[in-house]
Design a protein around this motif. Sequence first.
Motif, PDB file in Angstrom:
ATOM      1  N   SER A  48      -1.840   6.267   6.296  1.00 32.73           N
ATOM      2  CA  SER A  48      -2.007   5.071   5.469  1.00 32.73           C
ATOM      3  C   SER A  48      -3.154   5.205   4.458  1.00 32.73           C
ATOM      4  O   SER A  48      -3.341   4.337   3.611  1.00 32.73           O
ATOM      5  CB  SER A  48      -2.219   3.844   6.356  1.00 32.73           C
ATOM      6  OG  SER A  48      -3.359   4.025   7.159  1.00 32.73           O
ATOM      7  N   GLU A  49      -3.888   6.309   4.532  1.00 31.78           N
ATOM      8  CA  GLU A  49      -4.905   6.591   3.505  1.00 31.78           C
ATOM      9  C   GLU A  49      -4.268   7.201   2.244  1.00 31.78           C
ATOM     10  O   GLU A  49      -4.934   7.406   1.227  1.00 31.78           O
ATOM     11  CB  GLU A  49      -5.955   7.587   4.026  1.00 31.78           C
ATOM     12  CG  GLU A  49      -6.812   7.077   5.176  1.00 31.78           C
ATOM     13  CD  GLU A  49      -7.834   6.047   4.702  1.00 31.78           C
ATOM     14  OE1 GLU A  49      -8.146   6.017   3.502  1.00 31.78           O
ATOM     15  OE2 GLU A  49      -8.296   5.256   5.549  1.00 31.78           O
ATOM     16  N   MET A  50      -2.977   7.518   2.337  1.00 35.73           N
ATOM     17  CA  MET A  50      -2.271   8.133   1.205  1.00 35.73           C
ATOM     18  C   MET A  50      -2.166   7.142   0.043  1.00 35.73           C
ATOM     19  O   MET A  50      -2.090   5.929   0.237  1.00 35.73           O
ATOM     20  CB  MET A  50      -0.868   8.505   1.670  1.00 35.73           C
ATOM     21  CG  MET A  50      -0.063   9.358   0.712  1.00 35.73           C
ATOM     22  SD  MET A  50       1.663   9.441   1.297  1.00 35.73           S
ATOM     23  CE  MET A  50       2.046  11.155   0.996  1.00 35.73           C
ATOM     24  N   GLU A  51      -2.146   7.676  -1.176  1.00 31.83           N
ATOM     25  CA  GLU A  51      -1.949   6.840  -2.352  1.00 31.83           C
ATOM     26  C   GLU A  51      -0.472   6.421  -2.438  1.00 31.83           C
ATOM     27  O   GLU A  51       0.414   7.230  -2.169  1.00 31.83           O
ATOM     28  CB  GLU A  51      -2.320   7.622  -3.620  1.00 31.83           C
ATOM     29  CG  GLU A  51      -3.809   7.856  -3.786  1.00 31.83           C
ATOM     30  CD  GLU A  51      -4.580   6.556  -4.015  1.00 31.83           C
ATOM     31  OE1 GLU A  51      -4.109   5.704  -4.796  1.00 31.83           O
ATOM     32  OE2 GLU A  51      -5.648   6.394  -3.396  1.00 31.83           O
TER      33      GLU A  51
END
Lengths: 314, 314
Positions: free
Chosen positions: A85-88
């Motif tokens: 969920s840290e992905m752009e």
Amino acid sequence: MKLKDIGEHEFIRRSLSKYLGHNIFYDIYTEDGFTYKIDGFQLSYFFSFMDYYDIGWKAVTATVSDIITSGSKPRIILSSIGVNSEMEDKQLEAIFYGIINAAEYYEVKYVGGDLNNSEKNGWIDIAGIGKKLCDAKNNPEEGDIIIISDEIGFTSEVFISYLNNFNIPIHEISKLRVKHPIVNKNILNFYKEFCNYIVSSTDISDGLLISLQNLSDRLNYSILIEDFNINHSVYENLRRYGYGVNDILKYSGEEFSSLFVVKKEKAQEMLEWLYHYNFSSKILGKLGKEGENEIKYKGNKLAISGWDNFKGWY
Amino acid sequence: MKLKDIGEHEFIRRSLSKYLGHNIFYDIYTEDGFTYKIDGFQLSYFFSFMDYYDIGWKAVTATVSDIITSGSKPRIILSSIGVNSEMEDKQLEAIFYGIINAAEYYEVKYVGGDLNNSEKNGWIDIAGIGKKLCDAKNNPEEGDIIIISDEIGFTSEVFISYLNNFNIPIHEISKLRVKHPIVNKNILNFYKEFCNYIVSSTDISDGLLISLQNLSDRLNYSILIEDFNINHSVYENLRRYGYGVNDILKYSGEEFSSLFVVKKEKAQEMLEWLYHYNFSSKILGKLGKEGENEIKYKGNKLAISGWDNFKGWY
């Protein structure tokens, strides 16, 4: 025992075959004229020259490859993706663009799927359903011809260079084969044209030798090789760095080329048809004796090598 | 923008709906009398009271739940699993036993799939194909009744206790609902019996309120709640620790209960049928005004809360 010590192939043979029958994890499942396949990989399996779009494209191609190679028209695909969920959001969107574009290219309907969080690497799975165009019902016989749809060696060049910290130069075409693999849709027309003369088929996913061994096990015939159809300039390039045919075969996974076992009397006509449609096909060899499960080249039994998901290259 | 800031639901709405249409990531896909679903999760999502067998069982149940709730008989499932190669073979075998046993229970054919290495957590995806038994073609109307197939709150008890380091006691039945969820196969007989009176359905995967919001969006009617059908002793237990109805609703994911929107004149007969087959069903509420997309309880609009794969509980 740890999975890395058994290996994926042996685990399937030892632990799953008794419940599920043979080949179930290598091939496609067919019932009532429909074919079913799921294929995936963890998201860390990619090279610096690939982006997220390529991941989506490649995942669809991997699943569609099995469906098309089996003589089925891909109809529907679903995706299941796990990402951190840290992905752009733009990166995840790029994966979906890759899926959507590939679906358009292969004329298959993309109908969504599942989306999940992954604390680490993440993964992508594509499930596909196809409609059988040709129900190849011929029994194998000694002397049946094995055709390989295209030259191989391109992915080997990338994998071998990777293992050498990319100090071996890579042809642009090889990079493209890994970055943006394409399954030739004309294979479906090939099936329509020659259905009555096709005995069996498989694609090359974990390496040519593993595909040939699976084919030999499935048909219960030995396989006698004549020519591996390795691209000449890839061969020359790798030879300069001390790599030979055996190495190229070992690292030949994810080629997305097809192997066809066909009746001898039509083989030449089939090859001409394939040339006409721009395949770089060749006769790879033929079926030898029934009841034997060996791959032979110039009279010698070949040791099987290739990719194993738990062992790596072996 | 990072996915954790947008959230899964908003990402789907904003980035995917324009290409794929609405609902495509929440519901099942139906075409020509067949239904298609893929569902999965990362392998780290489990509690200490669960083992690898439970993972396989639960993954199959999650996919089959959507298929059965849509009124389709599950026919074929495939798996794609990624695990770390340091895993013991017996653990991976246990996952497969769970899949195979669940497939037997739900009378669906398990036809293999894909196996991969995962450097970290790993994942499991189950793709399923079902055959539509009932093609519910009724248009929604104000006053249509919403039936919930079973009491809820069991999984909330586990999740809330988990967030309190398991210092809140958990009923055995709640633990079982998380460890070994079962979809009641009699839902298919319910469809056969009452097909002509069913308008729509959904299962509860990310929480009751999210499922209701999806239903409201899909039908384009507001929903007026009468009773959430929360299990009494779960409610009493959680109340002692300061948790109320709103909390139970928020943490009510993975219940694998079904919601049915049905015609008013048959609702009572349906409930009696469901009691007879041991469902603990209730009338949850009814459809309100067309063109409104709110969930109302005692005249107040409810804020939607539940599980989001990128945000967590919100």
